[in-house]
Design a protein around this motif. Structure first.
Motif, short mmCIF file in Angstrom:
data_model
loop_
_atom_site.label_atom_id
_atom_site.label_comp_id
_atom_site.label_asym_id
_atom_site.label_seq_id
_atom_site.Cartn_x
_atom_site.Cartn_y
_atom_site.Cartn_z
N GLY A 148 -33.70 -121.89 103.23
CA GLY A 148 -35.23 -123.33 103.39
C GLY A 148 -34.32 -124.61 102.70
N ASP A 149 -32.99 -123.98 103.66
CA ASP A 149 -31.89 -125.17 103.28
C ASP A 149 -32.16 -126.01 104.72
OD1 ASP A 149 -29.81 -127.10 102.77
OD2 ASP A 149 -28.58 -125.50 102.10
N GLN A 150 -32.42 -127.59 104.82
CA GLN A 150 -32.72 -127.72 105.55
C GLN A 150 -31.95 -128.86 106.15
OE1 GLN A 150 -37.00 -128.24 106.12
NE2 GLN A 150 -37.14 -126.00 106.48
N THR A 193 -38.98 -127.36 96.13
CA THR A 193 -40.06 -126.66 96.65
C THR A 193 -39.84 -125.71 97.93
OG1 THR A 193 -41.34 -128.15 97.99
CG2 THR A 193 -41.74 -128.09 95.37
N THR A 194 -39.27 -126.09 98.59
CA THR A 194 -39.00 -124.81 99.90
C THR A 194 -37.32 -124.30 100.09
OG1 THR A 194 -37.74 -126.73 101.08
CG2 THR A 194 -40.06 -126.67 101.76
N TYR A 195 -36.88 -124.41 98.54
CA TYR A 195 -35.53 -123.81 98.59
C TYR A 195 -35.83 -123.01 98.41
CZ TYR A 195 -31.32 -122.23 97.11
OH TYR A 195 -30.55 -121.29 95.70
N ASP A 196 -35.43 -121.19 98.85
CA ASP A 196 -35.95 -120.27 97.88
C ASP A 196 -34.63 -118.97 98.11
OD1 ASP A 196 -36.46 -117.50 96.92
OD2 ASP A 196 -38.25 -117.97 97.92
N ASP A 202 -39.15 -132.16 96.00
CA ASP A 202 -39.14 -131.64 97.82
C ASP A 202 -38.52 -131.12 97.98
OD1 ASP A 202 -41.07 -133.04 97.14
OD2 ASP A 202 -40.44 -134.28 98.94
N ASP A 203 -36.85 -130.92 97.40
CA ASP A 203 -36.26 -129.60 98.07
C ASP A 203 -35.84 -128.66 97.03
OD1 ASP A 203 -34.74 -131.59 99.65
OD2 ASP A 203 -33.22 -132.53 98.40
#
Length: 98
Positions: free
Chosen positions: A87-89, A19-22, A16-17
């Motif tokens: 994208g690091d949340q 897929t959002t990390y870019d 999941d991480d």
């Protein structure tokens, strides 16, 4: 019947991480904000070798704390804003002694 082991959940979270990390969004934003032409100019601005930027773009190298601080210093963006751009949340971070 499917049995899930305790190792299933961490694997799913890592995926999941990813897929959002870019990191490309962050690098592109820094190039645009600094009115630079390309990754080589960004590397010069951040005082790193050009292959560092390439390795970050291809996800072979993470953006470390030192580089993140350099990005903050040259851009004026907060660390939180920089992290959001890539994208690091995560809410909490673990420190590294390496």
């Amino acid at each position: 019947m499917t049995i899930h082991t305790t190792t299933d959940a961490p694997t799913r979270n890592l995926l999941d991480d990813q897929t959002t990390y870019d990191p490309n969004r962050l690098l592109d934003a820094l190039i645009e904000k600094s009115h630079l032409k390309n990754d080589a100019a960004l590397a010069r601005l951040l005082e790193v070798a050009p292959p560092v930027i390439s390795k970050i773009r291809h996800r072979r190298l993470p953006i470390g704390a030192t580089l993140l601080i350099s990005m903050h210093e040259v851009s004026g963006l907060t660390i939180t804003e920089l992290r959001a751009l890539m994208g690091d949340q995560r809410k909490k971070f673990s420190g590294s002694t390496a």
